[in-house]
Design a protein around this motif. Structure first.
Motif, mmCIF file in Angstrom:
data_model
loop_
_atom_site.group_PDB
_atom_site.id
_atom_site.type_symbol
_atom_site.label_atom_id
_atom_site.label_comp_id
_atom_site.label_asym_id
_atom_site.label_seq_id
_atom_site.Cartn_x
_atom_site.Cartn_y
_atom_site.Cartn_z
ATOM 1 N N ARG A 106 7.856 -54.103 13.065
ATOM 2 C CA ARG A 106 7.977 -52.625 13.177
ATOM 3 C C ARG A 106 6.579 -51.994 13.302
ATOM 4 O O ARG A 106 6.644 -51.233 14.157
ATOM 5 C CB ARG A 106 8.868 -52.096 12.209
ATOM 6 N N ALA A 109 5.181 -52.693 16.885
ATOM 7 C CA ALA A 109 5.851 -51.805 17.678
ATOM 8 C C ALA A 109 5.503 -50.676 17.781
ATOM 9 O O ALA A 109 5.245 -49.764 18.722
ATOM 10 C CB ALA A 109 7.141 -51.971 17.674
ATOM 11 N N VAL A 115 4.783 -56.982 21.316
ATOM 12 C CA VAL A 115 5.726 -57.784 20.488
ATOM 13 C C VAL A 115 6.276 -58.762 21.464
ATOM 14 O O VAL A 115 7.194 -58.511 22.268
ATOM 15 C CB VAL A 115 6.592 -56.941 19.916
ATOM 16 N N PRO A 122 14.438 -63.335 19.079
ATOM 17 C CA PRO A 122 14.925 -61.908 19.230
ATOM 18 C C PRO A 122 15.778 -61.448 18.117
ATOM 19 O O PRO A 122 16.085 -60.354 18.041
ATOM 20 C CB PRO A 122 15.558 -62.083 20.727
ATOM 21 N N LEU A 125 13.697 -59.199 16.274
ATOM 22 C CA LEU A 125 13.608 -57.991 16.782
ATOM 23 C C LEU A 125 15.089 -57.165 16.454
ATOM 24 O O LEU A 125 14.942 -55.758 16.344
ATOM 25 C CB LEU A 125 13.577 -58.112 18.373
ATOM 26 N N LEU A 130 14.540 -53.024 16.793
ATOM 27 C CA LEU A 130 13.649 -52.742 17.963
ATOM 28 C C LEU A 130 14.728 -53.097 19.549
ATOM 29 O O LEU A 130 13.796 -53.004 20.398
ATOM 30 C CB LEU A 130 12.620 -53.707 17.915
ATOM 31 N N ARG A 134 17.007 -51.175 24.848
ATOM 32 C CA ARG A 134 15.798 -52.092 25.527
ATOM 33 C C ARG A 134 16.423 -53.168 26.436
ATOM 34 O O ARG A 134 17.748 -53.421 26.166
ATOM 35 C CB ARG A 134 15.065 -52.899 24.822
ATOM 36 N N MET A 136 16.380 -56.893 27.465
ATOM 37 C CA MET A 136 15.859 -58.131 26.481
ATOM 38 C C MET A 136 16.499 -59.370 27.058
ATOM 39 O O MET A 136 17.632 -59.221 27.872
ATOM 40 C CB MET A 136 16.002 -58.057 25.142
ATOM 41 N N THR A 160 10.397 -57.795 30.233
ATOM 42 C CA THR A 160 9.401 -56.873 29.466
ATOM 43 C C THR A 160 10.091 -55.540 29.383
ATOM 44 O O THR A 160 10.365 -54.930 30.462
ATOM 45 C CB THR A 160 7.902 -56.782 29.991
ATOM 46 N N ILE A 164 7.691 -55.005 24.785
ATOM 47 C CA ILE A 164 8.474 -56.196 24.080
ATOM 48 C C ILE A 164 8.620 -57.219 25.266
ATOM 49 O O ILE A 164 9.378 -56.939 26.271
ATOM 50 C CB ILE A 164 9.696 -55.328 23.699
ATOM 51 N N THR A 166 10.372 -60.774 26.177
ATOM 52 C CA THR A 166 11.390 -61.929 25.576
ATOM 53 C C THR A 166 11.429 -62.703 26.379
ATOM 54 O O THR A 166 11.597 -62.591 27.684
ATOM 55 C CB THR A 166 12.646 -61.106 25.055
ATOM 56 N N ARG A 192 4.359 -47.486 24.649
ATOM 57 C CA ARG A 192 5.071 -48.698 24.128
ATOM 58 C C ARG A 192 5.554 -48.218 22.470
ATOM 59 O O ARG A 192 6.298 -49.055 22.092
ATOM 60 C CB ARG A 192 4.124 -49.784 23.811
#
Length: 195
Positions: A106, A109, A115, A122, A125, A130, A134, A136, A160, A164, A166, A192
Motif C-alpha cells: 500500500r 502505491a 507495483v 495479484p 494486490l 489495490l 483498475r 489487471m 498496466t 500497477i 500485472t 499513480r
C-alpha cells in the motif's frame, strides 16, 4: 523517475515462489544495472534464504534458493522505485495474509511507485485493496478473485494501470520485466498515487 541503472527495486517473496517469476526479474533487472534487493518475512524454511517451487522437478518440486537481503520489517517504500511480487500459489497465499507485506505494498502505491505482480501475485494486490477500479490480469485461476475485488480482468501478457503492472504467467516474463523497466523510467503516466 530514474534510469534503470540508478533504480532501486524490491522483490518481496517467501518460500514457495514460482522459481522463474523471481529469478528472471532479479537477474534481468540486475543485469540492466538496477540495484535489486529481495525481502522476505522473518520466518522462512531456512534462515537467510527462500526456496522456490518448480513444478518441473517432480516429485521433489522445491527449486532454487535465493538469498534474502532484507526482512520485510527492515524495508520501506521511500527507499525504492518499484516493488515486484512473484507468483506461484504458495508464496502469494502466505504473503496476502501478512499485514506488514500488505502495508508495504500500500505504501508503494500510495507514493506513486511502480507495483508489479505476476501470476498469483495479484492476490496480494486484491488483499491490499489495490484492485478496485483498475485494469489487471493474473493467472486465469484467480480471475474471479480479481474481478470480485473490482478490477477489470484482461487476458493480456501485461496490463498496466497507473503504475500497477500485472502479468499472467511465466510465459509473459519478457513483457513483464520490460514493462517494469519502462514504468520505472517514465514518470509521465499520470497520477499513480492511491488514496
Amino acid at each position: 523517475m530514474p534510469e534503470i541503472q540508478q533504480a532501486k527495486i524490491l522483490i518481496v517473496a517467501t518460500d514457495g515462489y514460482e522459481e522463474k517469476e523471481l529469478t528472471v526479474p532479479l537477474e534481468t533487472l540486475r543485469g540492466k544495472g538496477a540495484t535489486v534487493h529481495v525481502a522476505a518475512p522473518e520466518k522462512t524454511r531456512e534462515p537467510g534464504v527462500i526456496k522456490g517451487w518448480d513444478g518441473q522437478k517432480q516429485p521433489e518440486d522445491w527449486g532454487r534458493t535465493v538469498q534474502v537481503d532484507r526482512k520485510i520489517n527492515e524495508v520501506k517504500a521511500a527507499d525504492y522505485d518499484a516493488i515486484v511480487l512473484p507468483g506461484g500459489v504458495i508464496n502469494p497465499d502466505h504473503l496476502r495474509v501478512d499485514q506488514a507485506v500488505l502495508s508495504l505494498v500500500r505504501d508503494f502505491a500510495g507514493q506513486g511507485k511502480v507495483v508489479a505482480a505476476i501470476c498469483h501475485g495479484p492476490w496480494i494486490l486484491v488483499e491490499a485493496g489495490l484492485a478496485k477500479g483498475r485494469r489487471m490480469t493474473s493467472f486465469k485461476s484467480i480471475r474471479t478473485d480479481v474481478e470480485n475485488a473490482g478490477a477489470q480482468w484482461l487476458d493480456q501478457e501485461v496490463v498496466t494501470d497507473k503504475g500497477i503492472v500485472t502479468s499472467r504467467s511465466p510465459d509473459d516474463l519478457d513483457a513483464f520485466v520490460a514493462k517494469i523497466v519502462e514504468e520505472v523510467r517514465e514518470p509521465g503516466h499520470g497520477d499513480r498515487r492511491v488514496a
